[in-house]
Enzyme design. Structure first.
Site, PDB file in Angstrom:
ATOM      1  N   PHE A 178      -4.329   4.427  -4.865  1.00 37.59           N
ATOM      2  CA  PHE A 178      -5.282   3.652  -5.141  1.00 37.59           C
ATOM      3  C   PHE A 178      -4.950   2.911  -6.397  1.00 37.59           C
ATOM      4  O   PHE A 178      -4.051   2.925  -7.266  1.00 37.59           O
ATOM      5  CB  PHE A 178      -6.628   4.401  -5.896  1.00 37.59           C
ATOM      6  CG  PHE A 178      -7.189   5.595  -4.865  1.00 37.59           C
ATOM      7  CD1 PHE A 178      -8.303   5.151  -3.927  1.00 37.59           C
ATOM      8  CD2 PHE A 178      -6.624   6.608  -4.767  1.00 37.59           C
ATOM      9  CE1 PHE A 178      -8.862   6.063  -2.991  1.00 37.59           C
ATOM     10  CE2 PHE A 178      -7.384   7.532  -3.927  1.00 37.59           C
ATOM     11  CZ  PHE A 178      -8.387   7.171  -3.043  1.00 37.59           C
ATOM     12  N   ASP A 179      -5.498   1.528  -6.355  1.00 38.89           N
ATOM     13  CA  ASP A 179      -5.534   0.623  -7.774  1.00 38.89           C
ATOM     14  C   ASP A 179      -6.583   1.061  -8.304  1.00 38.89           C
ATOM     15  O   ASP A 179      -7.630   1.487  -7.926  1.00 38.89           O
ATOM     16  CB  ASP A 179      -5.484  -0.962  -7.106  1.00 38.89           C
ATOM     17  CG  ASP A 179      -5.756  -1.812  -8.514  1.00 38.89           C
ATOM     18  OD1 ASP A 179      -4.836  -1.258  -9.408  1.00 38.89           O
ATOM     19  OD2 ASP A 179      -6.234  -2.943  -8.135  1.00 38.89           O
ATOM     20  N   GLY A 180      -6.348   0.711  -9.651  1.00 41.25           N
ATOM     21  CA  GLY A 180      -7.552   1.286 -10.453  1.00 41.25           C
ATOM     22  C   GLY A 180      -8.681   0.312 -10.705  1.00 41.25           C
ATOM     23  O   GLY A 180      -9.928   0.523 -10.224  1.00 41.25           O
TER      24      GLY A 180
END
Length: 544
Positions: free
Chosen positions: A397-399
């Site tokens: 995941f990206d944040g």
């Protein structure tokens, strides 16, 4: 000749004359009877006579002969009703013998049989029984009136006329198919004919045969492991992942036919190739990894319902469904729920299926699902082939704008990086607002804890990654504290401080990587990573 002999001769002549007179008298009496006459030789002869119905009375017998005196035109066999009744001879009567003075001296003439006139021929069903033979004349004569043949025939006719012969009307001819409905069927006849004991015995035999059949079938399926197919979990307990057909399979050729030749040619193309197995698409490896997690959970929890449930959600027509089913079964994918909307958008069914994550190859539908509050992403396949782990689901995941809200991106884009770092230090202890994929990370964390409870932390088939462009020193603390406040654990956190993400993702080799910026998506895609673009946040207007 002496006088004595003359006297004797006269006596004999007198006796013979008296005998002839008595015989002539008898013959005259017989001739008075109807239908009888005397011939020149002195014997009786039957007269030809017809009865009231026109029948001829024939086959009478002569008085002096045993052969018939008259032959009928057609020789008919004699029956009991045609038997001749004999009349007594005049020489046998006592009256004749008493009047003759020389009955002991001279023998009487040879007796001849006299037959009674033949009875009238009657139909078989109305013929009366044969009357008994008359008793000898020594019996006392009856006081009743003597019955003549005519009176007897008339009485028989009256009896036959009194009988009621009802005539049934002719029935209409009917075919076999029309007549068979009026008769009971063969099973019904057999059931009626069989006794109750036989029916009970057959019922018991049928039950025994049925039980034996099901027992043999059960043993057969137990021996065949390929027949065992786990049932899908109930939607209210499962983590539902909706995948489009273009995300699950490679349908580039079919899409080209649709765009160039239209819908009808596209459907015709799919029907002609329904037995051609589709090649895997960008979400194929991700779905296979989800199924592996389900199998591990069923090993630890046989009655577990908190599993991944994959739904094939597509706007294809039902005619394409056969090819999709063949491809799903070919690869052994456990996808039991299909949604084929026939050209309409399937977004309206996402909430009905309780969808937790929607993956599609159509960016417009993904944007529509994001606006409906459903976690969605557009799938992109890697430009290179990459080996993926088959025993562990890996999700990266990206944040910002993926797990978290887009407020940090809004500050960095509008006010620059310095203001961004200052803002994050000032609000370090304030949790970030949630992003669209926060719920999916919670689902993964909940399933991970099930393995942790069985001491399977190191062998857990789920592993999560945080791959972000933030700097750990300036803004990383707020991210970790936010995850802690949410009660979520991330297995690996990678802070890149603006460096490219592609090389790190090649090392991780995730089954799917979620990011909101297209330049990160394109960089990872070139290196072979399967990516999923999340169209959410302020930075979407700057994406190309």
């Amino acid at each position: 000749m002496s006088q004595t002999s003359v006297k004797q001769k006269k006596k004999n002549e007198t006796g013979v004359r008296n005998s002839k007179e008595s015989l002539d008298g008898e013959q005259r009496k017989d001739s008075d009877k109807p239908g009888v006459r005397l011939n020149t030789q002195g014997s009786q002869e039957l007269l030809t006579k017809t009865d009231s119905r026109g029948y001829l009375v024939r086959n009478q017998w002569s008085r002096t002969s045993r052969t018939p005196s008259i032959k009928a035109a057609s020789e008919e066999p004699r029956s009991k009703n045609n038997s001749v009744k004999q009349l007594p001879n005049s020489s046998t009567t006592s009256r004749t013998s008493s009047t003759s003075p020389s009955q002991h001296d001279s023998p009487p003439p040879t007796p001849a049989r006299q037959s009674k006139p033949n009875q009238q021929s009657l139909p078989f069903d109305s013929r009366p029984p044969t009357p008994p033979e008359p008793e000898p004349s020594t019996r006392r004569p009856s006081t009743k009136t003597k019955e003549t043949p005519e009176s007897r025939t008339q009485s028989i006719m009256r009896t036959s006329q009194q009988r009621d012969y009802t005539l049934t009307a002719p029935t209409e001819w009917k075919s076999y198919s029309q007549r068979r409905m009026f008769y009971p069927s063969a099973p019904q006849l057999e059931a009626d004919c069989m006794s109750q004991q036989q029916q009970e015995a057959e019922t018991e035999e049928e039950k025994d045969d049925e039980e034996a059949y099901w027992e043999s079938l059960k043993k057969f399926y137990e021996k065949v492991p390929s027949c065992s197919r786990p049932r899908p979990p109930k939607p209210k307990h499962a983590v539902t992942i909706a995948v489009s057909s273009r995300a699950l399979f490679n349908m580039v050729d079919a899409r080209k036919v649709y765009e160039e030749e239209g819908l009808e040619k596209y459907m015709e193309y799919q029907l002609n190739n329904e037995n051609v197995i589709l090649t895997p698409g960008p979400a194929f490896r991700f779905v296979k990894a989800l199924q592996h997690v389900n199998s591990r959970l069923r090993e630890l929890y046989p009655n577990e319902q908190d599993l991944f449930d994959i739904v094939l959600m597509t706007n294809n027509h039902a005619q394409v469904g056969v090819r999709l089913i063949n491809s799903v079964n070919h690869y052994g994918l456990l996808i039991d729920r299909f949604c084929l909307t026939g050209g309409k958008s399937p977004i309206g069914y996402l909430k009905a299926y309780l969808t937790n994550l929607y993956l599609s190859a159509d960016s417009e539908k993904v944007q529509e699902a994001i606006q409906e509050g459903i976690a969605s992403a557009t799938m992109f396949d890697g430009a290179k082939d990459m080996a993926y782990c088959d025993t562990q689901l890996r999700v990266a995941f990206d944040g910002d704008a993926v797990l978290f809200s887009d407020e940090s991106d809004h500050i960095a884009t509008k006010h620059g990086l310095d203001k961004f770092f200052q803002h994050e230090s000032l609000f370090e202890n304030k949790p970030l607002a949630q992003g669209p994929l926060k719920g999916f990370l919670e689902d993964l964390g909940r399933l991970q804890k099930k393995f942790y409870a069985k001491n399977e932390r190191l062998l857990c088939p789920i592993r999560t990654y945080l791959v972000t462009a933030r700097s750990a020193a300036s803004s990383g603390a707020r991210v970790l504290k936010t995850l802690r406040r949410w009660g979520l654990e991330i297995d690996e956190a990678l802070f890149l401080a603006g460096a490219p993400k592609g090389p790190i993702l090649v090392k991780i080799r995730p089954h799917i990587f979620f990011d909101d910026h297209m330049f990160h998506i394109e960089g990872a895609q070139k290196l072979g990573t399967v990516t999923a673009h999340v169209p959410f946040g302020y930075g979407q207007k700057f994406n190309t």
